[in-house]
Design a protein around this motif. Structure first.
Motif, PDB file in Angstrom:
ATOM      1  N   GLY A   1      -5.368 -10.287  -8.261  1.00  0.00           N
ATOM      2  CA  GLY A   1      -5.211 -10.502  -9.688  1.00  0.00           C
ATOM      3  C   GLY A   1      -5.910  -9.475 -10.565  1.00  0.00           C
ATOM      4  N   GLU A   2      -6.593  -8.514  -9.959  1.00  0.00           N
ATOM      5  CA  GLU A   2      -7.293  -7.502 -10.738  1.00  0.00           C
ATOM      6  C   GLU A   2      -6.294  -6.569 -11.419  1.00  0.00           C
ATOM      7  OE1 GLU A   2     -10.669  -3.982 -10.072  1.00  0.00           O
ATOM      8  OE2 GLU A   2     -10.383  -5.567  -8.568  1.00  0.00           O
ATOM      9  N   THR A   3      -6.575  -6.235 -12.672  1.00  0.00           N
ATOM     10  CA  THR A   3      -5.719  -5.342 -13.441  1.00  0.00           C
ATOM     11  C   THR A   3      -6.368  -3.964 -13.556  1.00  0.00           C
ATOM     12  OG1 THR A   3      -4.736  -7.154 -14.700  1.00  0.00           O
ATOM     13  CG2 THR A   3      -4.610  -4.953 -15.677  1.00  0.00           C
TER      14      THR A   3
ATOM     15  N   ALA B   1      -2.914  -6.037  -9.312  1.00  0.00           N
ATOM     16  CA  ALA B   1      -2.936  -6.089  -7.852  1.00  0.00           C
ATOM     17  C   ALA B   1      -2.790  -7.530  -7.379  1.00  0.00           C
ATOM     18  CB  ALA B   1      -4.250  -5.506  -7.329  1.00  0.00           C
ATOM     19  N   LEU B   2      -1.923  -7.732  -6.390  1.00  0.00           N
ATOM     20  CA  LEU B   2      -1.683  -9.052  -5.815  1.00  0.00           C
ATOM     21  C   LEU B   2      -1.919  -8.970  -4.314  1.00  0.00           C
ATOM     22  CD1 LEU B   2       1.739  -9.703  -7.595  1.00  0.00           C
ATOM     23  CD2 LEU B   2      -0.505 -10.513  -8.358  1.00  0.00           C
ATOM     24  N   HIS B   3      -2.851  -9.762  -3.799  1.00  0.00           N
ATOM     25  CA  HIS B   3      -3.088  -9.772  -2.356  1.00  0.00           C
ATOM     26  C   HIS B   3      -1.950 -10.532  -1.693  1.00  0.00           C
ATOM     27  CE1 HIS B   3      -5.666 -11.021   1.317  1.00  0.00           C
ATOM     28  NE2 HIS B   3      -5.075  -9.856   1.522  1.00  0.00           N
TER      29      HIS B   3
ATOM     30  N   PHE C   1       1.886  -4.633  -6.173  1.00  0.00           N
ATOM     31  CA  PHE C   1       1.416  -4.273  -7.508  1.00  0.00           C
ATOM     32  C   PHE C   1       2.498  -4.582  -8.530  1.00  0.00           C
ATOM     33  CE2 PHE C   1      -0.766  -1.242  -4.620  1.00  0.00           C
ATOM     34  CZ  PHE C   1      -2.073  -1.681  -4.823  1.00  0.00           C
ATOM     35  N   ALA C   2       2.111  -5.345  -9.564  1.00  0.00           N
ATOM     36  CA  ALA C   2       3.056  -5.746 -10.609  1.00  0.00           C
ATOM     37  C   ALA C   2       2.947  -4.795 -11.791  1.00  0.00           C
ATOM     38  CB  ALA C   2       2.754  -7.178 -11.055  1.00  0.00           C
ATOM     39  N   TRP C   3       4.132  -4.350 -12.267  1.00  0.00           N
ATOM     40  CA  TRP C   3       4.179  -3.378 -13.376  1.00  0.00           C
ATOM     41  C   TRP C   3       5.470  -3.555 -14.150  1.00  0.00           C
ATOM     42  CZ3 TRP C   3       7.793   0.844 -13.475  1.00  0.00           C
ATOM     43  CH2 TRP C   3       7.613   1.744 -14.545  1.00  0.00           C
ATOM     44  N   GLN C   4       5.371  -3.921 -15.402  1.00  0.00           N
ATOM     45  CA  GLN C   4       6.499  -3.928 -16.343  1.00  0.00           C
ATOM     46  C   GLN C   4       7.771  -4.562 -15.779  1.00  0.00           C
ATOM     47  OE1 GLN C   4       7.199  -0.008 -17.966  1.00  0.00           O
ATOM     48  NE2 GLN C   4       5.237   0.065 -19.010  1.00  0.00           N
ATOM     49  N   GLY C   5       7.665  -5.772 -15.292  1.00  0.00           N
ATOM     50  CA  GLY C   5       8.842  -6.467 -14.794  1.00  0.00           C
ATOM     51  C   GLY C   5       9.287  -6.053 -13.420  1.00  0.00           C
ATOM     52  N   ALA C   6       8.468  -5.268 -12.730  1.00  0.00           N
ATOM     53  CA  ALA C   6       8.804  -4.807 -11.380  1.00  0.00           C
ATOM     54  C   ALA C   6       7.603  -5.015 -10.461  1.00  0.00           C
ATOM     55  CB  ALA C   6       9.201  -3.335 -11.394  1.00  0.00           C
ATOM     56  N   LEU C   7       7.872  -5.002  -9.164  1.00  0.00           N
ATOM     57  CA  LEU C   7       6.829  -5.113  -8.152  1.00  0.00           C
ATOM     58  C   LEU C   7       6.941  -3.955  -7.174  1.00  0.00           C
ATOM     59  CD1 LEU C   7       7.045  -8.913  -7.200  1.00  0.00           C
ATOM     60  CD2 LEU C   7       5.049  -7.808  -8.240  1.00  0.00           C
TER      61      LEU C   7
END
Length: 296
Positions: free
Chosen positions: A135-137, A147-149, A160-166
Protein backbone atom coordinates in the motif's frame (compact mmCIF):
# COMPACT_ATOMS: atom_id res chain seq x y z
CA UNK A 1 -3.21 -10.98 -30.65
CA UNK A 2 0.17 -10.45 -32.32
CA UNK A 3 3.00 -9.32 -30.06
CA UNK A 4 6.37 -9.06 -31.69
CA UNK A 5 8.08 -5.77 -30.74
CA UNK A 6 11.71 -5.13 -31.57
CA UNK A 7 14.03 -5.65 -28.58
CA UNK A 8 15.73 -2.47 -27.50
CA UNK A 9 13.32 -0.15 -29.32
CA UNK A 10 11.27 2.10 -27.06
CA UNK A 11 7.52 2.19 -27.66
CA UNK A 12 5.03 4.61 -26.15
CA UNK A 13 2.09 2.69 -24.69
CA UNK A 14 0.23 5.59 -23.09
CA UNK A 15 0.98 9.21 -22.20
CA UNK A 16 3.86 9.03 -19.74
CA UNK A 17 4.56 5.33 -20.31
CA UNK A 18 7.19 3.68 -22.51
CA UNK A 19 8.21 0.03 -22.91
CA UNK A 20 11.61 -1.37 -23.87
CA UNK A 21 11.70 -5.11 -24.57
CA UNK A 22 14.75 -7.00 -23.30
CA UNK A 23 16.49 -9.43 -25.69
CA UNK A 24 15.81 -12.54 -23.59
CA UNK A 25 13.10 -14.59 -25.36
CA UNK A 26 12.44 -18.12 -24.09
CA UNK A 27 9.54 -20.50 -23.42
CA UNK A 28 9.23 -18.91 -19.98
CA UNK A 29 9.74 -15.24 -20.94
CA UNK A 30 7.87 -15.21 -24.29
CA UNK A 31 9.36 -12.42 -26.44
CA UNK A 32 11.41 -11.14 -23.51
CA UNK A 33 11.03 -9.03 -20.38
CA UNK A 34 9.05 -5.80 -20.58
CA UNK A 35 10.95 -2.92 -18.98
CA UNK A 36 8.69 0.07 -18.40
CA UNK A 37 9.72 3.74 -18.19
CA UNK A 38 7.21 5.81 -16.26
CA UNK A 39 6.90 9.58 -16.44
CA UNK A 40 8.78 12.31 -18.22
CA UNK A 41 11.88 14.16 -17.13
CA UNK A 42 12.51 12.45 -13.80
CA UNK A 43 11.37 8.90 -14.57
CA UNK A 44 10.94 5.54 -12.89
CA UNK A 45 12.08 2.25 -14.41
CA UNK A 46 9.92 -0.78 -13.61
CA UNK A 47 11.60 -4.21 -13.94
CA UNK A 48 15.02 -3.33 -15.40
CA UNK A 49 15.37 -6.92 -16.61
CA UNK A 50 18.37 -9.21 -17.07
CA UNK A 51 21.95 -8.01 -16.67
CA UNK A 52 22.46 -7.45 -20.37
CA UNK A 53 24.68 -4.64 -21.68
CA UNK A 54 22.60 -4.12 -24.82
CA UNK A 55 19.43 -3.74 -22.74
CA UNK A 56 21.24 -1.42 -20.32
CA UNK A 57 22.13 0.83 -23.26
CA UNK A 58 18.62 0.57 -24.72
CA UNK A 59 17.07 1.90 -21.51
CA UNK A 60 19.29 4.99 -21.62
CA UNK A 61 18.72 5.38 -25.35
CA UNK A 62 14.97 5.50 -24.64
CA UNK A 63 15.38 8.61 -22.49
CA UNK A 64 14.93 12.05 -23.97
CA UNK A 65 17.69 14.67 -23.57
CA UNK A 66 17.92 15.86 -19.96
CA UNK A 67 15.76 12.98 -18.69
CA UNK A 68 17.07 11.06 -15.70
CA UNK A 69 16.13 7.92 -13.79
CA UNK A 70 15.12 8.67 -10.18
CA UNK A 71 13.49 5.40 -9.08
CA UNK A 72 14.00 1.73 -9.96
CA UNK A 73 11.07 -0.54 -9.07
CA UNK A 74 11.21 -4.34 -9.19
CA UNK A 75 8.10 -6.54 -9.19
CA UNK A 76 10.08 -9.60 -8.04
CA UNK A 77 13.61 -10.95 -8.01
CA UNK A 78 13.76 -13.49 -10.80
CA UNK A 79 16.78 -13.30 -13.11
CA UNK A 80 14.71 -11.98 -16.01
CA UNK A 81 13.44 -9.02 -13.96
CA UNK A 82 15.89 -7.80 -11.31
CA UNK A 83 19.64 -8.27 -12.08
CA UNK A 84 20.01 -5.04 -14.08
CA UNK A 85 18.61 -3.03 -11.15
CA UNK A 86 21.95 -2.69 -9.37
CA UNK A 87 24.03 -1.69 -12.44
CA UNK A 88 21.29 0.82 -13.32
CA UNK A 89 21.36 2.17 -9.76
CA UNK A 90 25.15 2.54 -9.80
CA UNK A 91 24.97 4.43 -13.09
CA UNK A 92 22.19 6.82 -12.02
CA UNK A 93 22.19 7.01 -8.24
CA UNK A 94 18.52 5.98 -8.25
CA UNK A 95 17.42 3.71 -5.39
CA UNK A 96 16.12 0.20 -6.00
CA UNK A 97 12.65 -0.34 -4.51
CA UNK A 98 11.01 -3.74 -3.96
CA UNK A 99 9.20 -5.76 -1.31
CA UNK A 100 12.43 -7.36 -0.15
CA UNK A 101 15.20 -9.75 -1.06
CA UNK A 102 14.67 -13.14 -2.67
CA UNK A 103 13.64 -14.77 0.60
CA UNK A 104 11.09 -12.12 1.57
CA UNK A 105 7.53 -13.38 1.80
CA UNK A 106 8.44 -17.07 1.57
CA UNK A 107 6.61 -19.57 3.76
CA UNK A 108 9.05 -20.57 6.48
CA UNK A 109 7.63 -24.09 6.77
CA UNK A 110 8.16 -24.81 3.08
CA UNK A 111 11.60 -23.21 3.02
CA UNK A 112 12.76 -25.75 5.62
CA UNK A 113 11.89 -28.72 3.37
CA UNK A 114 14.95 -29.78 1.41
CA UNK A 115 13.16 -32.13 -0.99
CA UNK A 116 10.80 -29.69 -2.70
CA UNK A 117 13.35 -28.41 -5.18
CA UNK A 118 12.47 -25.02 -6.58
CA UNK A 119 14.66 -21.98 -6.78
CA UNK A 120 14.28 -21.72 -10.56
CA UNK A 121 15.49 -18.39 -11.85
CA UNK A 122 16.02 -16.78 -8.45
CA UNK A 123 18.33 -13.75 -8.28
CA UNK A 124 20.08 -14.74 -5.02
CA UNK A 125 22.04 -11.51 -4.54
CA UNK A 126 19.10 -9.16 -5.00
CA UNK A 127 18.64 -6.62 -2.22
CA UNK A 128 16.61 -3.42 -2.58
CA UNK A 129 17.71 -0.10 -1.13
CA UNK A 130 14.20 0.44 0.17
CA UNK A 131 11.70 -2.24 1.16
CA UNK A 132 8.26 -1.28 -0.03
CA UNK A 133 5.35 -1.85 2.31
CA UNK A 134 2.01 -3.06 1.00
CA UNK A 135 0.00 0.00 0.00
CA UNK A 136 2.99 2.35 0.02
CA UNK A 137 2.79 5.20 -2.48
CA UNK A 138 5.85 6.42 -4.37
CA UNK A 139 5.61 9.94 -5.78
CA UNK A 140 7.71 11.13 -8.70
CA UNK A 141 7.92 14.43 -10.54
CA UNK A 142 4.82 13.81 -12.68
CA UNK A 143 3.73 10.34 -11.63
CA UNK A 144 2.44 8.49 -8.59
CA UNK A 145 2.40 4.74 -8.10
CA UNK A 146 1.12 2.45 -5.33
CA UNK A 147 2.86 -0.79 -4.38
CA UNK A 148 0.70 -3.87 -3.75
CA UNK A 149 2.20 -7.01 -2.20
CA UNK A 150 0.91 -9.88 -4.35
CA UNK A 151 2.71 -13.06 -3.28
CA UNK A 152 2.12 -16.31 -5.11
CA UNK A 153 4.38 -16.50 -8.14
CA UNK A 154 7.12 -15.50 -5.70
CA UNK A 155 7.01 -14.42 -2.07
CA UNK A 156 8.37 -10.93 -2.74
CA UNK A 157 6.16 -10.26 -5.77
CA UNK A 158 4.56 -6.83 -6.04
CA UNK A 159 2.19 -5.21 -8.49
CA UNK A 160 2.08 -1.45 -9.00
CA UNK A 161 -1.08 0.62 -9.50
CA UNK A 162 -0.90 3.69 -11.75
CA UNK A 163 -3.66 5.78 -13.33
CA UNK A 164 -6.25 3.06 -13.84
CA UNK A 165 -3.68 0.42 -14.76
CA UNK A 166 -1.65 -2.25 -12.98
CA UNK A 167 1.89 -3.36 -13.65
CA UNK A 168 1.43 -7.04 -12.87
CA UNK A 169 4.91 -8.55 -13.30
CA UNK A 170 4.53 -12.31 -13.66
CA UNK A 171 1.38 -12.62 -11.59
CA UNK A 172 -1.05 -11.92 -14.44
CA UNK A 173 -0.08 -12.17 -18.11
CA UNK A 174 -2.20 -12.44 -21.21
CA UNK A 175 -0.18 -15.02 -23.15
CA UNK A 176 0.21 -17.69 -20.44
CA UNK A 177 -0.48 -18.57 -16.85
CA UNK A 178 2.25 -18.14 -14.22
CA UNK A 179 4.48 -20.77 -12.72
CA UNK A 180 4.07 -21.26 -8.98
CA UNK A 181 7.06 -23.17 -7.67
CA UNK A 182 7.32 -24.01 -3.95
CA UNK A 183 8.93 -22.97 -1.69
CA UNK A 184 9.39 -19.59 -3.41
CA UNK A 185 5.86 -19.67 -4.78
CA UNK A 186 2.65 -20.52 -2.95
CA UNK A 187 -0.63 -21.33 -4.68
CA UNK A 188 -2.98 -20.28 -1.88
CA UNK A 189 -1.25 -16.90 -1.80
CA UNK A 190 -1.39 -16.73 -5.60
CA UNK A 191 -5.16 -17.24 -5.60
CA UNK A 192 -5.66 -14.70 -2.80
CA UNK A 193 -3.62 -12.17 -4.76
CA UNK A 194 -5.74 -12.83 -7.86
CA UNK A 195 -8.86 -12.13 -5.80
CA UNK A 196 -7.32 -8.92 -4.52
CA UNK A 197 -6.40 -7.68 -7.97
CA UNK A 198 -9.78 -8.58 -9.42
CA UNK A 199 -11.51 -6.48 -6.75
CA UNK A 200 -9.49 -3.40 -7.62
CA UNK A 201 -10.73 -0.67 -9.99
CA UNK A 202 -7.85 -0.83 -12.49
CA UNK A 203 -8.76 -2.29 -15.87
CA UNK A 204 -5.61 -2.32 -18.01
CA UNK A 205 -2.73 -4.63 -17.09
CA UNK A 206 0.91 -4.18 -18.11
CA UNK A 207 2.56 -7.58 -17.55
CA UNK A 208 6.21 -8.51 -17.25
CA UNK A 209 5.98 -10.45 -20.52
CA UNK A 210 3.64 -10.09 -23.47
CA UNK A 211 1.17 -7.49 -24.63
CA UNK A 212 -0.95 -5.23 -22.41
CA UNK A 213 -4.18 -6.85 -21.24
CA UNK A 214 -7.12 -4.57 -22.01
CA UNK A 215 -9.72 -6.37 -19.89
CA UNK A 216 -7.82 -7.13 -16.73
CA UNK A 217 -10.74 -8.34 -14.59
CA UNK A 218 -11.77 -10.87 -17.26
CA UNK A 219 -8.23 -12.19 -17.59
CA UNK A 220 -7.83 -12.48 -13.82
CA UNK A 221 -11.13 -14.38 -13.61
CA UNK A 222 -10.01 -16.71 -16.41
CA UNK A 223 -6.74 -17.47 -14.64
CA UNK A 224 -8.57 -18.27 -11.40
CA UNK A 225 -10.96 -20.56 -13.28
CA UNK A 226 -7.99 -22.28 -14.94
CA UNK A 227 -6.34 -22.96 -11.59
CA UNK A 228 -9.54 -24.34 -10.11
CA UNK A 229 -9.89 -26.67 -13.11
CA UNK A 230 -6.34 -27.98 -12.59
CA UNK A 231 -7.12 -28.54 -8.92
CA UNK A 232 -10.20 -30.58 -9.85
CA UNK A 233 -8.14 -32.64 -12.31
CA UNK A 234 -5.57 -33.43 -9.62
CA UNK A 235 -8.22 -34.47 -7.12
CA UNK A 236 -9.89 -36.65 -9.74
CA UNK A 237 -6.58 -38.32 -10.58
CA UNK A 238 -5.76 -38.93 -6.91
CA UNK A 239 -9.19 -40.51 -6.43
CA UNK A 240 -7.93 -43.32 -8.69
CA UNK A 241 -4.93 -43.93 -6.44
CA UNK A 242 -1.70 -42.38 -5.14
CA UNK A 243 0.52 -40.66 -7.67
CA UNK A 244 3.72 -38.64 -7.77
CA UNK A 245 3.80 -35.04 -9.02
CA UNK A 246 5.53 -36.25 -12.19
CA UNK A 247 2.87 -38.90 -12.88
CA UNK A 248 0.11 -36.36 -12.29
CA UNK A 249 1.80 -33.91 -14.64
CA UNK A 250 1.99 -36.50 -17.43
CA UNK A 251 -1.65 -37.43 -16.93
CA UNK A 252 -3.01 -33.88 -16.80
CA UNK A 253 -0.79 -31.77 -19.06
CA UNK A 254 -1.24 -33.93 -22.13
CA UNK A 255 -1.07 -31.00 -24.56
CA UNK A 256 1.83 -29.08 -22.99
CA UNK A 257 4.97 -28.57 -25.11
CA UNK A 258 7.91 -30.61 -23.78
CA UNK A 259 9.78 -27.43 -22.88
CA UNK A 260 7.05 -26.42 -20.44
CA UNK A 261 6.55 -29.76 -18.65
CA UNK A 262 9.07 -28.79 -15.98
CA UNK A 263 7.05 -25.69 -15.15
CA UNK A 264 3.85 -27.75 -15.23
CA UNK A 265 5.32 -30.15 -12.67
CA UNK A 266 6.10 -27.23 -10.36
CA UNK A 267 2.50 -26.04 -10.67
CA UNK A 268 1.21 -29.53 -9.83
CA UNK A 269 3.43 -29.59 -6.77
CA UNK A 270 2.03 -26.21 -5.72
CA UNK A 271 -1.50 -27.62 -5.98
CA UNK A 272 -0.49 -30.64 -3.89
CA UNK A 273 0.94 -28.40 -1.19
CA UNK A 274 -2.32 -26.43 -1.11
CA UNK A 275 -4.41 -29.62 -0.97
CA UNK A 276 -2.22 -30.87 1.88
CA UNK A 277 -2.80 -27.61 3.77
CA UNK A 278 -6.54 -28.11 3.28
CA UNK A 279 -6.33 -31.76 4.38
CA UNK A 280 -7.72 -32.99 1.07
CA UNK A 281 -4.52 -34.84 0.15
CA UNK A 282 -1.37 -36.00 1.90
CA UNK A 283 2.12 -37.14 0.90
CA UNK A 284 2.99 -40.75 1.59
CA UNK A 285 6.09 -39.80 3.53
CA UNK A 286 8.16 -36.64 3.61
CA UNK A 287 6.88 -33.89 1.35
CA UNK A 288 9.23 -33.94 -1.66
CA UNK A 289 8.95 -33.51 -5.40
CA UNK A 290 9.18 -37.30 -5.90
CA UNK A 291 6.84 -38.42 -3.11
CA UNK A 292 3.50 -40.02 -4.04
CA UNK A 293 0.40 -38.19 -2.77
CA UNK A 294 -2.91 -39.75 -1.82
CA UNK A 295 -6.43 -38.38 -1.64
CA UNK A 296 -7.85 -38.06 1.86
Amino acid sequence: MSFDPTPGQAETLAPGLRRVLAPNPSPMTYRGTNTYILGRGAVAVIDPGPDDRAHFKAIFDALAPNERITHILVTHSHVDHSPLARPLSRATGAPVLAHGDSTAGRRADLAQLSGLGGGEGIDPGFAPDHRLADGETIIGADWQITALHTPGHMGNHMCFAWQGALFTGDHVMGWASSMVSPPDGDLAAFMASLDRLRARPEHILYPGHGAPVQDGPARIAALATHRRARRAQILEALARGPATPEALTRAIYTDAPPGLLGAALRNVLAHLVELTDEKLAAPLGEMTVTTPWQRI
